[in-house]
Design a protein around this motif. Structure first.
Motif, mmCIF file in Angstrom:
data_model
loop_
_atom_site.group_PDB
_atom_site.id
_atom_site.type_symbol
_atom_site.label_atom_id
_atom_site.label_comp_id
_atom_site.label_asym_id
_atom_site.label_seq_id
_atom_site.Cartn_x
_atom_site.Cartn_y
_atom_site.Cartn_z
ATOM 1 N N LEU A 95 0.832 -1.215 0.000
ATOM 2 C CA LEU A 95 0.000 0.000 0.000
ATOM 3 C C LEU A 95 0.858 1.253 0.000
ATOM 4 C CD1 LEU A 95 -2.908 -0.790 2.490
ATOM 5 C CD2 LEU A 95 -2.791 -1.146 0.024
ATOM 6 N N PHE A 96 1.946 1.231 0.751
ATOM 7 C CA PHE A 96 2.813 2.397 0.893
ATOM 8 C C PHE A 96 4.265 1.967 0.642
ATOM 9 C CE2 PHE A 96 -0.762 2.678 3.882
ATOM 10 C CZ PHE A 96 -1.459 3.720 3.286
ATOM 11 N N PRO A 97 4.619 1.762 -0.608
ATOM 12 C CA PRO A 97 5.942 1.228 -0.953
ATOM 13 C C PRO A 97 7.074 2.172 -0.606
ATOM 14 C CG PRO A 97 4.773 1.941 -2.919
ATOM 15 C CD PRO A 97 3.787 2.018 -1.797
ATOM 16 N N LEU A 98 8.243 1.576 -0.366
ATOM 17 C CA LEU A 98 9.443 2.317 0.002
ATOM 18 C C LEU A 98 10.513 2.140 -1.070
ATOM 19 C CD1 LEU A 98 9.694 1.166 3.722
ATOM 20 C CD2 LEU A 98 8.696 3.296 2.880
ATOM 21 N N GLN A 99 11.539 2.949 -0.975
ATOM 22 C CA GLN A 99 12.666 2.817 -1.887
ATOM 23 C C GLN A 99 13.748 1.886 -1.332
ATOM 24 O OE1 GLN A 99 13.281 7.222 -2.668
ATOM 25 N NE2 GLN A 99 13.575 6.371 -4.713
ATOM 26 N N GLU A 100 13.392 1.170 -0.305
ATOM 27 C CA GLU A 100 14.308 0.199 0.286
ATOM 28 C C GLU A 100 13.502 -0.998 0.737
ATOM 29 O OE1 GLU A 100 14.311 2.059 4.801
ATOM 30 O OE2 GLU A 100 15.875 2.653 3.364
ATOM 31 N N LYS A 101 14.167 -2.088 0.996
ATOM 32 C CA LYS A 101 13.483 -3.295 1.410
ATOM 33 C C LYS A 101 12.868 -3.136 2.790
ATOM 34 C CE LYS A 101 13.842 -6.380 -1.881
ATOM 35 N NZ LYS A 101 12.620 -6.959 -2.494
ATOM 36 N N GLY A 102 11.616 -3.564 2.899
ATOM 37 C CA GLY A 102 10.950 -3.584 4.193
ATOM 38 C C GLY A 102 10.925 -5.003 4.730
ATOM 39 N N ARG A 103 10.052 -5.232 5.695
ATOM 40 C CA ARG A 103 9.985 -6.562 6.302
ATOM 41 C C ARG A 103 9.409 -7.595 5.346
ATOM 42 N NH1 ARG A 103 8.073 -5.514 12.584
ATOM 43 N NH2 ARG A 103 9.877 -4.233 13.186
ATOM 44 N N ASN A 104 8.525 -7.147 4.446
ATOM 45 C CA ASN A 104 7.969 -8.061 3.456
ATOM 46 C C ASN A 104 8.897 -8.096 2.246
ATOM 47 O OD1 ASN A 104 6.518 -9.597 1.673
ATOM 48 N ND2 ASN A 104 4.772 -8.190 1.520
ATOM 49 N N LEU A 105 9.697 -9.134 2.157
ATOM 50 C CA LEU A 105 10.685 -9.226 1.082
ATOM 51 C C LEU A 105 10.046 -9.486 -0.269
ATOM 52 C CD1 LEU A 105 13.493 -11.252 2.900
ATOM 53 C CD2 LEU A 105 13.266 -8.773 2.629
ATOM 54 N N ARG A 106 8.735 -9.776 -0.273
ATOM 55 C CA ARG A 106 8.029 -9.992 -1.539
ATOM 56 C C ARG A 106 7.447 -8.686 -2.094
ATOM 57 N NH1 ARG A 106 4.633 -15.659 -0.872
ATOM 58 N NH2 ARG A 106 6.309 -16.906 0.039
ATOM 59 N N ALA A 107 7.511 -7.640 -1.330
ATOM 60 C CA ALA A 107 7.078 -6.325 -1.827
ATOM 61 C C ALA A 107 8.184 -5.745 -2.690
ATOM 62 C CB ALA A 107 6.759 -5.398 -0.658
ATOM 63 N N HIS A 108 7.810 -4.856 -3.594
ATOM 64 C CA HIS A 108 8.773 -4.303 -4.546
ATOM 65 C C HIS A 108 9.240 -2.924 -4.102
ATOM 66 C CE1 HIS A 108 8.100 -7.403 -7.656
ATOM 67 N NE2 HIS A 108 6.881 -7.435 -7.141
ATOM 68 N N GLU A 109 10.537 -2.700 -4.192
ATOM 69 C CA GLU A 109 11.077 -1.377 -3.893
ATOM 70 C C GLU A 109 10.691 -0.397 -4.991
ATOM 71 O OE1 GLU A 109 15.297 -1.419 -2.654
ATOM 72 O OE2 GLU A 109 15.125 -3.593 -2.877
ATOM 73 N N LEU A 110 10.456 0.836 -4.597
ATOM 74 C CA LEU A 110 10.188 1.878 -5.584
ATOM 75 C C LEU A 110 11.467 2.196 -6.342
ATOM 76 C CD1 LEU A 110 7.961 4.362 -3.606
ATOM 77 C CD2 LEU A 110 7.317 3.147 -5.667
ATOM 78 N N THR A 111 11.333 2.397 -7.644
ATOM 79 C CA THR A 111 12.473 2.794 -8.454
ATOM 80 C C THR A 111 12.224 4.172 -9.031
ATOM 81 O OG1 THR A 111 11.572 1.898 -10.520
ATOM 82 C CG2 THR A 111 12.799 0.380 -9.089
ATOM 83 N N LYS A 112 13.293 4.814 -9.476
ATOM 84 C CA LYS A 112 13.150 6.150 -10.039
ATOM 85 C C LYS A 112 12.351 6.135 -11.332
ATOM 86 C CE LYS A 112 17.176 8.140 -7.813
ATOM 87 N NZ LYS A 112 18.448 8.897 -7.979
ATOM 88 N N LYS A 113 12.292 4.975 -11.979
ATOM 89 C CA LYS A 113 11.483 4.867 -13.193
ATOM 90 C C LYS A 113 9.994 4.956 -12.885
ATOM 91 C CE LYS A 113 14.790 2.103 -15.825
ATOM 92 N NZ LYS A 113 15.039 0.815 -16.529
ATOM 93 N N GLU A 114 9.644 4.741 -11.616
ATOM 94 C CA GLU A 114 8.241 4.800 -11.211
ATOM 95 C C GLU A 114 7.833 6.194 -10.753
ATOM 96 O OE1 GLU A 114 7.198 0.395 -9.564
ATOM 97 O OE2 GLU A 114 8.541 1.608 -8.336
ATOM 98 N N ILE A 115 8.698 7.156 -10.940
ATOM 99 C CA ILE A 115 8.382 8.521 -10.503
ATOM 100 C C ILE A 115 7.504 9.177 -11.557
ATOM 101 C CG2 ILE A 115 9.310 10.718 -9.698
ATOM 102 C CD1 ILE A 115 11.891 9.287 -9.079
ATOM 103 N N LYS A 116 6.259 8.813 -11.550
ATOM 104 C CA LYS A 116 5.273 9.366 -12.481
ATOM 105 C C LYS A 116 4.000 9.666 -11.699
ATOM 106 C CE LYS A 116 6.990 6.543 -16.308
ATOM 107 N NZ LYS A 116 6.656 5.505 -17.314
ATOM 108 N N VAL A 117 3.316 10.708 -12.094
ATOM 109 C CA VAL A 117 2.064 11.069 -11.424
ATOM 110 C C VAL A 117 0.904 10.568 -12.267
ATOM 111 C CG1 VAL A 117 0.648 12.936 -10.558
ATOM 112 C CG2 VAL A 117 3.135 13.128 -10.487
#
Length: 238
Positions: A95-117
């Protein structure tokens, strides 16, 4: 840390007093302030130069993992499921992705390519935000300002992504509840160390620190900003 020393990891008070003599920021090992938290929040602010979205999930093209739900299913089926939201922790970084790994290793890190509105993704992010507010016993009052208040189902439980205006009002709400009303005491330290310094707008962050200093007791133990400035002993000169 002496209450009048500026934390070297905190840029909140930089450029506040244009004509004061610069002094080296001091970091003392025996500080009462959580320096790990200060460093994490500094890194967080530095990483938030734009607006970030985990687009595939918010477009409804992929399911979360391991919960295996689409974003719309989450909004429809998990709203009000407080026990599930309390126990299951793997959904939060979807729901609230980060640019680094969180506790859920199956969640995806945000990348700069995803910087779109995108309006579709943004509207769904607001739904996620409101769902979590409801879980915390809070409701949104005004989407344009981000103001929040207690919801009828209030309970004592617990800006990035293009919605920075939501940050300061929510943090101020938490500060008011902990410092003025005396509720949510289990969250107080996290609010002071993390929530307040996650606010990206520096002017809003300064006002939150001032509000906190005004209501923090005892003030001489306040370590989240320079006491001399906050108490009015040092003023900005134009």
């Amino acid at each position: 840390m002496d209450p009048d020393d500026e934390c070297e990891l905190d840029s909140t008070w930089e450029d506040e007093y244009e004509h004061k003599t610069p002094r080296k920021k001091v970091l003392h090992r025996r500080s009462c302030r959580n320096m790990n938290a200060a460093k994490e929040m500094q890194d967080f602010r530095h990483s938030c130069r734009g607006r970030f979205y985990n687009l595939e999930f918010y477009y409804g093209r992929i399911k979360s993992s391991p919960d295996d739900v689409y974003i719309d299913e989450f909004h429809q089926q998990w709203w009000g499921e407080y026990e599930k939201l309390e126990i299951v922790l793997t959904y939060i970084h979807w729901l609230f992705p980060l640019q680094e790994k969180g506790r859920n290793l199956r969640a995806h890190e945000l990348t700069k390519k995803e910087i779109k509105v995108n309006k579709q993704a943004k509207s769904k992010l607001v739904k996620s935000y409101k769902l979590m507010l409801d879980f915390y016993g809070i409701c949104s009052v005004d989407e344009s300002t981000g103001d929040v208040e207690r919801a009828p189902n209030w309970k004592d439980c617990l800006g990035t992504l293009g919605l920075k205006h939501y940050q300061a009002p929510l943090v101020k709400f938490f500060l008011h509840e902990t410092l003025v009303v005396g509720h949510l005491q289990s969250l107080k330290q996290s609010i002071l160390d993390y929530f307040m310094f996650a606010v990206l707008d520096k002017s809003e962050r300064r006002e939150l620190v001032r509000f906190t200093f005004k209501h923090f007791k005892p003030q001489e133990q306040f370590v989240w900003g320079p006491n001399k400035f906050l108490s009015g002993e040092v003023h900005s000169k134009s």
